[in-house]
Design a protein around this motif. Structure first.
Motif, short mmCIF file in Angstrom:
data_model
loop_
_atom_site.label_atom_id
_atom_site.label_comp_id
_atom_site.label_asym_id
_atom_site.label_seq_id
_atom_site.Cartn_x
_atom_site.Cartn_y
_atom_site.Cartn_z
N GLY A 190 -13.15 -2.00 8.90
CA GLY A 190 -11.74 -1.74 9.19
C GLY A 190 -10.90 -1.80 7.93
N LEU A 191 -9.84 -1.00 7.91
CA LEU A 191 -8.91 -0.96 6.78
C LEU A 191 -7.49 -1.06 7.32
N LEU A 192 -6.69 -1.96 6.75
CA LEU A 192 -5.27 -2.09 7.08
C LEU A 192 -4.48 -1.92 5.80
N LEU A 193 -3.55 -0.98 5.81
CA LEU A 193 -2.67 -0.74 4.66
C LEU A 193 -1.23 -0.83 5.12
N GLN A 194 -0.38 -1.56 4.37
CA GLN A 194 1.01 -1.73 4.74
C GLN A 194 1.91 -1.53 3.53
N TYR A 195 3.08 -0.97 3.81
CA TYR A 195 4.07 -0.71 2.76
C TYR A 195 5.10 -1.83 2.81
N LEU A 196 5.14 -2.65 1.77
CA LEU A 196 6.04 -3.80 1.71
C LEU A 196 6.87 -3.74 0.43
N PRO A 197 7.85 -2.84 0.39
CA PRO A 197 8.68 -2.71 -0.81
C PRO A 197 9.67 -3.84 -0.94
N GLY A 198 10.23 -3.99 -2.14
CA GLY A 198 11.24 -5.02 -2.36
C GLY A 198 12.53 -4.70 -1.65
N THR A 199 12.81 -3.42 -1.39
CA THR A 199 14.00 -3.01 -0.66
C THR A 199 13.58 -2.29 0.61
N PRO A 200 14.33 -2.41 1.70
CA PRO A 200 13.93 -1.78 2.96
C PRO A 200 14.01 -0.27 2.88
N LEU A 201 13.30 0.39 3.77
CA LEU A 201 13.36 1.84 3.85
C LEU A 201 14.78 2.30 4.18
N ARG A 202 15.16 3.44 3.64
CA ARG A 202 16.46 4.01 3.97
C ARG A 202 16.46 4.43 5.44
N PRO A 203 17.59 4.24 6.14
CA PRO A 203 17.62 4.61 7.56
C PRO A 203 17.48 6.12 7.75
N ARG A 204 16.88 6.49 8.86
CA ARG A 204 16.70 7.91 9.20
C ARG A 204 18.06 8.54 9.50
#
Length: 321
Positions: A190-204
């Motif tokens: 199994g592989l788990l990949l997550q995006y954990l940037p220092g700043t949150p994603l811009r809202p849609r």
């Protein structure tokens, strides 16, 4: 090249494959964190406690891989449980992970409804997937529940992360039955990949309401770093996750070498059950005397079989009087 956190220089990826392991990693330039698990003997033991049909064994193997990936987020002391309830041929699956690396699980199914080659979603049917985490330190308990709508565990995990954690995540699970000179055996990866940037994603962008039907909304909230990381992770092949000759470090290097991948100390995973004679005896003491008498078998003893490991323990009814 891969490197560990306590090393100042890069080094070649290790060629040595490790079974029953959990390998944390990071791709720092892309703000990615992840975990890779490869289960051999531990998975084989779980999948052969019962004479599961191959399709059911594969489904339970996927559940074991996902539970390892998510349960390993508990670093030291605590418990994680994956449990499903559905209207499919496999009406219940339970997999427990006790930190730092003890795993057990079983599946309950209707053999008359299981057909060869059934897809995971068909086996689970419609119902729900519950993910429960307990921390021993503060006795805190967290639970997330997502619906099962005829899909497998990877898709259900993606929905969980979107709805509950709101963390861009990618899950890939693989199960294989291999044939060796020693016999047939199950392997799980199994592989788990997550995006954990220092700043949150811009809202849609929100729909302005009066835009023409041909107007396309911007999808810029999917940061370039996550799109790149997701594209790289999606090239993973099922056979790579379960290949006993391919080390986890080499697999990660093949995926992320252009950006550089950092690996951290491997965590060992073992198949281990919580059941014990004392625990079951205490449970029997909690029943009313007449209920215990109803449990006495033809041999004059009370027999209790663990659902997880199928260990049979017998007790003398007189010990509880």
């Amino acid at each position: 090249m891969t490197r560990r956190a306590d090393e100042a220089i890069a080094r070649p990826a290790s060629p040595f494959a490790e079974d029953d392991s959990l390998l944390p990693f990071a791709v720092e330039p892309l703000d990615l964190r992840g975990r890779l698990t490869r289960l051999g003997p531990a998975a084989h033991s779980i999948l052969t406690h019962y004479d599961y049909p191959p399709a059911v064994a594969r489904l339970l193997g996927e559940a074991a891989a996902l539970t390892t990936l998510l349960g390993s987020l508990i670093e030291s002391h605590g418990r994680f449980q994956l449990q499903t309830r559905g209207d499919g041929p496999v009406d219940m699956i339970v997999v427990d992970f006790d930190a730092p690396g003890k795993l057990r699980g079983f599946a309950r199914y209707d053999e008359s409804r299981v057909k060869a080659g059934m897809a995971p979603g068909d086996l689970l049917g419609r119902g729900h997937l519950a993910l429960t985490m307990e921390h021993d330190r503060d006795a805190a308990r967290y639970q997330g529940v997502v619906p099962l709508e005829g899909e497998g565990f990877a898709e259900a995990a993606h929905r969980y992360f979107r709805q509950s954690e709101q963390i861009p995540s990618y899950v890939r699970l693989a199960v294989a039955e291999s044939v060796t000179p020693a016999g047939r055996s199950w392997r799980v990866g199994g592989l788990l990949l997550q995006y954990l940037p220092g700043t949150p994603l811009r809202p849609r962008d929100l729909d302005p309401g009066d835009a023409p039907a041909s107007a396309a909304l911007s999808d810029d909230n999917e940061e370039d770093a996550w799109v790149e990381g997701l594209s790289l992770a999606a090239t993973t092949q099922d056979h790579e996750l379960v290949d006993p000759g391919l080390s986890g470090e080499r697999l990660l290097y093949s995926l992320f070498h252009e950006r550089g991948v950092t690996v951290y100390p491997t965590r060992r995973i073992v198949e281990s059950c919580r059941c014990s004679t004392d625990r079951i005896a205490n449970l029997l003491r909690s029943f009313a005397p007449q209920d215990r008498r109803d449990m006495i078998g033809d041999n004059g003893r009370i027999g209790v079989t663990c659902e997880f490991c199928r260990t049979l323990r017998e007790f003398d009814p007189a010990d509880f009087e």
